[in-house]
Design an enzyme around this catalytic site. Structure first.
Site, short mmCIF file in Angstrom:
data_model
loop_
_atom_site.label_atom_id
_atom_site.label_comp_id
_atom_site.label_asym_id
_atom_site.label_seq_id
_atom_site.Cartn_x
_atom_site.Cartn_y
_atom_site.Cartn_z
CG LEU A 39 -2.20 -0.70 1.26
CD1 LEU A 39 -2.85 -0.60 2.63
CD2 LEU A 39 -3.13 -0.17 0.20
CG ASP A 40 0.87 3.94 -3.19
OD1 ASP A 40 1.92 3.37 -3.54
OD2 ASP A 40 -0.11 4.12 -3.93
NE ARG A 41 4.62 9.28 2.02
CZ ARG A 41 3.68 10.24 2.02
NH1 ARG A 41 2.94 10.43 3.08
NH2 ARG A 41 3.47 10.98 0.94
#
Length: 195
Positions: A39-41
């Site tokens: 998952l992206d930051r």
């Protein structure tokens, strides 16, 4: 072993920190597990971790459906939802057809930092069900149909939900809970509760 983690906002999907951003270390996760996908930051929600390489590969395959809840800027239109359902053109090619539905605001944890609210600009929630996982795909799909994403939460992978986990919390789940049947993987599972 299979772990369901509610990845907090502004955490990386890796164990090591990078620059000013924290990784997953410090969340008291079992040793020897690694993220099955990422998952992206700036995205939140369900991240699965496992110590089983074969299971990791099956989870990250395009056969396993993943559901995302997205808060977008503007009132989502029927036309935009129709475009998302048939697929949209991105710089790296067209997306596969997706499930797309406008939903009532879901009962979620508070985000830290909170989403910036602009009283003059409405927003709306939608649920997207995808069977592919390109870099920042949901955000790019929403932008492509004219509705920038303000908050993004992965709610479900297969039949495993993030429901009941606060940010940073995790629980062990049975791999059978994914709902994979043989190499094809069968989609199923509950939908987010509308509120």
């Amino acid at each position: 072993m299979l772990i369901a983690l509610n990845k907090p906002m502004n955490r990386l999907s890796q164990f090591t920190d990078e620059g000013r951003w924290q990784g997953l270390s410090g969340l008291d996760l079992p040793k020897g597990v690694y993220a099955a996908g990422r998952l992206d930051r700036d995205s939140e929600g369900l991240l699965l971790l496992t110590d089983d390489g074969r299971l990791q590969a099956r989870i990250t395959s395009a056969r396993v459906e993943k559901s995302y809840l997205a808060l977008v800027e503007g009132r989502i239109s029927a036309g935009a939802l129709a475009q998302l359902r048939i697929g949209v053109e991105l710089k790296d090619g067209p997306t596969r057809p997706a499930g797309a539905e406008a939903i009532d605001p879901p009962a979620l944890w508070e985000r830290d930092p909170p989403v910036r609210v602009r009283k003059t600009v409405p927003d709306s929630w939608l649920r997207l069900d995808l069977r592919e996982g390109r870099n920042r795909q949901v955000r790019r799909m929403c932008a492509a149909v004219g509705f920038p994403c303000l908050r993004l939460v992965r709610w479900r992978i297969g039949n495993v939900l993030v429901d009941g986990l606060e940010p940073g919390q995790w629980r062990e789940v049975d791999p059978a809970d994914l709902g994979l049947s043989g190499p094809g993987g069968k989609r199923a599972g509950p939908r987010p509760t509308r509120r």
